[in-house]
Design an enzyme around this catalytic site. Structure first.
Site, mmCIF file in Angstrom:
data_model
loop_
_atom_site.group_PDB
_atom_site.id
_atom_site.type_symbol
_atom_site.label_atom_id
_atom_site.label_comp_id
_atom_site.label_asym_id
_atom_site.label_seq_id
_atom_site.Cartn_x
_atom_site.Cartn_y
_atom_site.Cartn_z
ATOM 1 N N CYS A 112 6.006 47.082 21.451
ATOM 2 C CA CYS A 112 4.699 47.530 21.954
ATOM 3 C C CYS A 112 4.661 47.654 23.475
ATOM 4 O O CYS A 112 3.804 48.349 24.023
ATOM 5 C CB CYS A 112 3.602 46.583 21.490
ATOM 6 S SG CYS A 112 3.529 46.430 19.698
ATOM 7 N N HIS A 237 -2.928 47.884 25.446
ATOM 8 C CA HIS A 237 -2.279 48.114 24.153
ATOM 9 C C HIS A 237 -3.312 47.887 23.055
ATOM 10 O O HIS A 237 -4.045 46.889 23.065
ATOM 11 C CB HIS A 237 -1.098 47.145 24.011
ATOM 12 C CG HIS A 237 -0.500 47.153 22.646
ATOM 13 N ND1 HIS A 237 -0.203 48.318 21.974
ATOM 14 C CD2 HIS A 237 -0.145 46.137 21.819
ATOM 15 C CE1 HIS A 237 0.303 48.010 20.795
ATOM 16 N NE2 HIS A 237 0.347 46.699 20.669
ATOM 17 N N ASN A 267 -2.562 49.777 15.237
ATOM 18 C CA ASN A 267 -1.544 49.460 16.239
ATOM 19 C C ASN A 267 -0.384 50.445 16.100
ATOM 20 O O ASN A 267 0.296 50.462 15.081
ATOM 21 C CB ASN A 267 -1.071 48.018 15.998
ATOM 22 C CG ASN A 267 -0.048 47.548 17.021
ATOM 23 O OD1 ASN A 267 0.549 48.350 17.733
ATOM 24 N ND2 ASN A 267 0.154 46.249 17.082
HETATM 25 O O1 UT7 Z 1 1.319 44.594 19.007
HETATM 26 C C1 UT7 Z 1 1.302 43.204 18.964
HETATM 27 C C2 UT7 Z 1 1.508 42.765 17.592
HETATM 28 N N1 UT7 Z 1 0.520 42.151 16.836
HETATM 29 C C3 UT7 Z 1 -0.695 41.665 17.158
HETATM 30 O O2 UT7 Z 1 -1.207 41.739 18.217
HETATM 31 C C4 UT7 Z 1 -1.408 40.925 16.067
HETATM 32 C C5 UT7 Z 1 -1.912 39.577 16.493
HETATM 33 N N2 UT7 Z 1 -2.600 38.909 15.445
HETATM 34 C C6 UT7 Z 1 -3.774 39.311 14.912
HETATM 35 O O3 UT7 Z 1 -4.293 40.341 15.317
HETATM 36 C C7 UT7 Z 1 -4.456 38.457 13.896
HETATM 37 O O4 UT7 Z 1 -3.800 37.218 13.802
HETATM 38 C C8 UT7 Z 1 -4.511 39.104 12.486
HETATM 39 C C9 UT7 Z 1 -5.454 40.306 12.508
HETATM 40 C C10 UT7 Z 1 -3.134 39.561 12.071
HETATM 41 C C11 UT7 Z 1 -5.039 38.106 11.481
HETATM 42 O O5 UT7 Z 1 -6.321 37.643 11.857
HETATM 43 P P1 UT7 Z 1 -6.635 36.073 11.865
HETATM 44 O O6 UT7 Z 1 -8.057 35.933 12.208
HETATM 45 O O7 UT7 Z 1 -5.606 35.422 12.739
HETATM 46 O O8 UT7 Z 1 -6.429 35.698 10.350
HETATM 47 P P2 UT7 Z 1 -5.427 34.646 9.731
HETATM 48 O O9 UT7 Z 1 -4.027 35.144 9.778
HETATM 49 O O10 UT7 Z 1 -5.739 33.314 10.337
HETATM 50 O O11 UT7 Z 1 -5.915 34.668 8.223
HETATM 51 C C12 UT7 Z 1 -7.208 34.220 7.838
HETATM 52 C C13 UT7 Z 1 -7.371 34.442 6.348
HETATM 53 C C14 UT7 Z 1 -6.218 33.937 5.527
HETATM 54 O O12 UT7 Z 1 -6.737 33.377 4.353
HETATM 55 P P3 UT7 Z 1 -6.864 31.793 4.186
HETATM 56 O O13 UT7 Z 1 -5.482 31.266 4.366
HETATM 57 O O14 UT7 Z 1 -7.814 31.355 5.272
HETATM 58 O O15 UT7 Z 1 -7.410 31.649 2.802
HETATM 59 C C15 UT7 Z 1 -5.435 35.182 5.185
HETATM 60 O O16 UT7 Z 1 -4.724 35.082 3.970
HETATM 61 O O17 UT7 Z 1 -7.463 35.859 6.080
HETATM 62 C C16 UT7 Z 1 -6.539 36.207 5.053
HETATM 63 N N3 UT7 Z 1 -6.083 37.581 5.258
HETATM 64 C C17 UT7 Z 1 -6.732 38.635 4.765
HETATM 65 N N4 UT7 Z 1 -7.838 38.751 4.013
HETATM 66 C C18 UT7 Z 1 -8.246 39.982 3.675
HETATM 67 C C19 UT7 Z 1 -5.019 37.996 5.978
HETATM 68 N N5 UT7 Z 1 -4.958 39.340 5.937
HETATM 69 C C20 UT7 Z 1 -6.007 39.758 5.195
HETATM 70 C C21 UT7 Z 1 -6.486 41.020 4.812
HETATM 71 N N6 UT7 Z 1 -7.598 41.101 4.063
HETATM 72 N N7 UT7 Z 1 -5.871 42.176 5.180
#
Ligand code: UT7
Length: 327
Positions: A112, A237, A267
């Site tokens: 990225c 980004h 992204n």
């Molecule tokens: O270019 C640079 C690369 N990447 C990034 O910048 C990404 C950086 N990270 C993020 O943007 C965020 O961490 C995410 C958007 C990927 C995830 O958001 P989050 O608020 O950190 O969620 P989480 O990973 O803590 O997950 C929370 C819950 C989980 O369920 P439990 O364990 O609390 O029951 C996940 O299983 O949300 C669940 N979950 C989803 N639910 C519905 C994860 N993905 C999804 C989904 N739909 N697509």
């Protein structure tokens, strides 16, 4: 010599994948995706298209914008983490597709952060007099590398390409400073193995992203001898709206100075900043004399920021929604 941005272009596949479409593929919900990421849809490359065909289309638009012909380009720098092959490079493919027979070609992969690294390399070559006209392309086809059963990642990424032309000039303008960095100890947090699928520890990358975005931007602004308040437009980004808003809040940057389009494309890694730059220009957000900042973060872990003085007099056409290769 100064490295002025004189051309810009983008290429976006026509096919849209909405959050509603994703609800049919994995257990997710539009509400979850919008509230956690800000993303509403992303683009998916057509069957016959490739990273370099998208990249070539964006580059063609950038050259037209700069009013340059194929023989004018001395170096093509292509940033991508999703090339079709380990070699030849997509820079070589783009060089061939556009008939840039006088140009050297250089691929870089800083995921990225690749476009900012490419711009820094270009500025260095221009400052030392090595080259006068350089094309920098960020192109990605991420949707061929995501795991479509992993809801935590497949909702985030899209396909796109963006490009700029930089040209040498004696008058001041272009990048004033860069901050580039890497922390390889976090390499395993975001990976695409050669024979595997994209894998990410979202929470850890999120934490890193907010910190990297703020510290790198502050470092670049400091090096340029400016203050954050001098930034007219920030082009970050486009990974997640929450990352952008959180960094802007920490830096006390008003959101009306921060350009975002993550809701439309998700992204797109190395393509994200040049595509956002094009759209900021199209929307009349950038004027000659403005101080523009750009900041990126991602796999590596790596980051990069620049502050530049925009010198181009007017914003014009920077590409469209046609299928690549049909001009
Ligand atoms: O270019 C640079 C690369 N990447 C990034 O910048 C990404 C950086 N990270 C993020 O943007 C965020 O961490 C995410 C958007 C990927 C995830 O958001 P989050 O608020 O950190 O969620 P989480 O990973 O803590 O997950 C929370 C819950 C989980 O369920 P439990 O364990 O609390 O029951 C996940 O299983 O949300 C669940 N979950 C989803 N639910 C519905 C994860 N993905 C999804 C989904 N739909 N697509």
């Amino acid at each position: 010599m100064y490295a002025h941005i004189t051309g810009w272009g983008k290429s976006l596949p026509e096919r849209r994948l909405t959050n509603a479409d994703l609800e049919e593929i994995v257990e997710t919900a539009d509400e979850w995706i919008v509230s956690r990421t800000g993303i509403r849809e992303r683009r998916i490359v057509a069957a016959g298209d490739t990273t370099d065909s998208l990249g070539a289309e964006a580059a063609r638009c950038a050259l037209a914008q700069a009013n340059l012909g194929p023989q004018d380009v001395e170096l093509v720098i292509a940033a991508s983490c999703t090339p079709e092959a380990l070699f030849p490079g997509i820079s070589n493919r783009i060089q061939e597709r556009l008939g840039l027979t006088a140009a050297a070609a250089l691929d870089i992969n800083q995921a990225c952060s690749g476009f900012i690294h490419g711009l820094a390399i270009a500025q260095g070559f221009i400052a030392t007099g090595q080259y006068r006209t350089i094309l920098i392309v960020g192109a990605e086809v991420l949707t061929r590398h995501v795991d479509w059963t992993d809801r935590a990642t497949c909702v985030l990424f899209g396909d796109a390409a963006g490009a700029v032309v930089v040209e040498a000039a004696a008058e001041p303008g272009g990048p004033l400073a860069f901050d580039l960095g890497s922390d390889g100890t976090g390499g395993d947090l975001l990976m695409l193995p050669i024979d595997g699928k994209l894998d990410m520890n979202g929470r850890e990358v999120y934490r890193f992203a907010v910190t990297a975005m703020t510290s790198s931007l502050v470092a670049a602004v400091d090096k340029a001898g400016l203050a954050l308040a001098d930034i007219d437009v920030l082009i970050p980004h486009q990974a997640n709206i929450r990352i952008i808003q959180s960094a802007a809040q920490t830096l006390k940057l008003p959101l009306d100075r921060v350009f975002t389009n993550v809701e439309k494309y998700g992204n797109t890694s190395a393509a994200s900043i040049p595509v956002a730059l094009c759209e900021a220009i199209e929307e009349g957000r950038i004027a000659a004399g403005d101080t523009i900042a750009m900041v990126a973060f991602g796999a590596g872990l790596a980051w990069g920021a620049t502050v530049l003085r925009w010198t181009h007099p007017a914003a014009v056409d920077s590409g469209d929604e046609r299928e690549p290769g049909t001009r």
